[in-house]
Design a protein around this motif. Sequence first.
Motif, PDB file in Angstrom:
ATOM      1  N   ARG A 158      69.368  34.683  -5.335  1.00 54.17           N
ATOM      2  CA  ARG A 158      70.665  35.373  -5.393  1.00 54.17           C
ATOM      3  C   ARG A 158      71.249  35.348  -6.804  1.00 54.17           C
ATOM      4  O   ARG A 158      72.009  36.238  -7.187  1.00 54.17           O
ATOM      5  CB  ARG A 158      71.660  34.718  -4.437  1.00 54.17           C
ATOM      6  N   ARG A 211      74.149  37.824  -6.602  1.00 55.55           N
ATOM      7  CA  ARG A 211      73.912  39.223  -6.274  1.00 55.55           C
ATOM      8  C   ARG A 211      73.256  39.280  -4.901  1.00 55.55           C
ATOM      9  O   ARG A 211      72.733  38.280  -4.420  1.00 55.55           O
ATOM     10  CB  ARG A 211      73.006  39.881  -7.322  1.00 55.55           C
ATOM     11  N   LYS A 212      73.315  40.434  -4.283  1.00 50.35           N
ATOM     12  CA  LYS A 212      72.699  40.575  -2.970  1.00 50.35           C
ATOM     13  C   LYS A 212      71.190  40.649  -3.113  1.00 50.35           C
ATOM     14  O   LYS A 212      70.666  41.262  -4.032  1.00 50.35           O
ATOM     15  CB  LYS A 212      73.221  41.838  -2.268  1.00 50.35           C
ATOM     16  N   ASP A 225      73.489  33.830   3.614  1.00 45.16           N
ATOM     17  CA  ASP A 225      74.900  33.772   3.239  1.00 45.16           C
ATOM     18  C   ASP A 225      75.404  32.350   3.011  1.00 45.16           C
ATOM     19  O   ASP A 225      76.613  32.150   2.830  1.00 45.16           O
ATOM     20  CB  ASP A 225      75.760  34.446   4.320  1.00 45.16           C
ATOM     21  N   ASP A 233      67.623  41.521  -0.975  1.00 46.14           N
ATOM     22  CA  ASP A 233      67.027  42.151   0.215  1.00 46.14           C
ATOM     23  C   ASP A 233      66.281  41.076   0.991  1.00 46.14           C
ATOM     24  O   ASP A 233      65.317  40.501   0.510  1.00 46.14           O
ATOM     25  CB  ASP A 233      66.076  43.264  -0.220  1.00 46.14           C
TER      26      ASP A 233
END
Length: 214
Positions: A93, A207-208, A33, A210
């Motif tokens: 990301r 974008r997220k 993050d 994993d």
Amino acid sequence: MTANGCTVRDLGLAPYEPTWRAMQAYTDARGADTPDELWCVQHPPVYTLGQAGKPEHLLCETDIPMVKIDRGGQITYHGPGQLVIYLLLDLRRRGIRVRELVTLMEQALIDCLADYGLAAERQAGAPGVYIDGAKIAALGLRVRNGCSYHGLSLNVDMDLTPFTWINPCGYSGLKTIQLKDFGVSASHEEVRDRLVGHLARLLPPMRKVDAAAA
């Protein structure tokens, strides 16, 4: 200030080596993050020599320090009046590869220069941006754990003499130019904001990812 998910910081006039070490530390401490950041800065006079750089590309002894660093490329010069932007990005990301990021940086520079009526272009096999074969902007990146640092430099209004004491980016006789040579009187801050805007416009949105797959 933020732009397309990037925190934009203006570091003012800052010494090179502590700024480089701060980029490394920021990249090493990143988590899933951690915000992407663009660092805008000018440096006191300094030569930087990339990982594959050859010291013989410094053509004469000078009082300007030379720092061996961890980006790609050969030798270049940084000094006051040059706009430097470091791109601290999580490429996963953004869904962008290193070569795509290089192309994006070049395009942002080309678009920024076009705003001032200048027709700039790439040169095959020689990263950076050129006008009539003379270099006005340089690129250099390092990617660690899928995250980039280092970035680009654009010559705005500076003393170009130190470029004549090196083979810029390893190319003998390469002419170096700046915005001032074309009668552009825009302030450093205006050019900075314009170039940041083009970078933000061209960067893919975040974008997220994993964490298990990253």
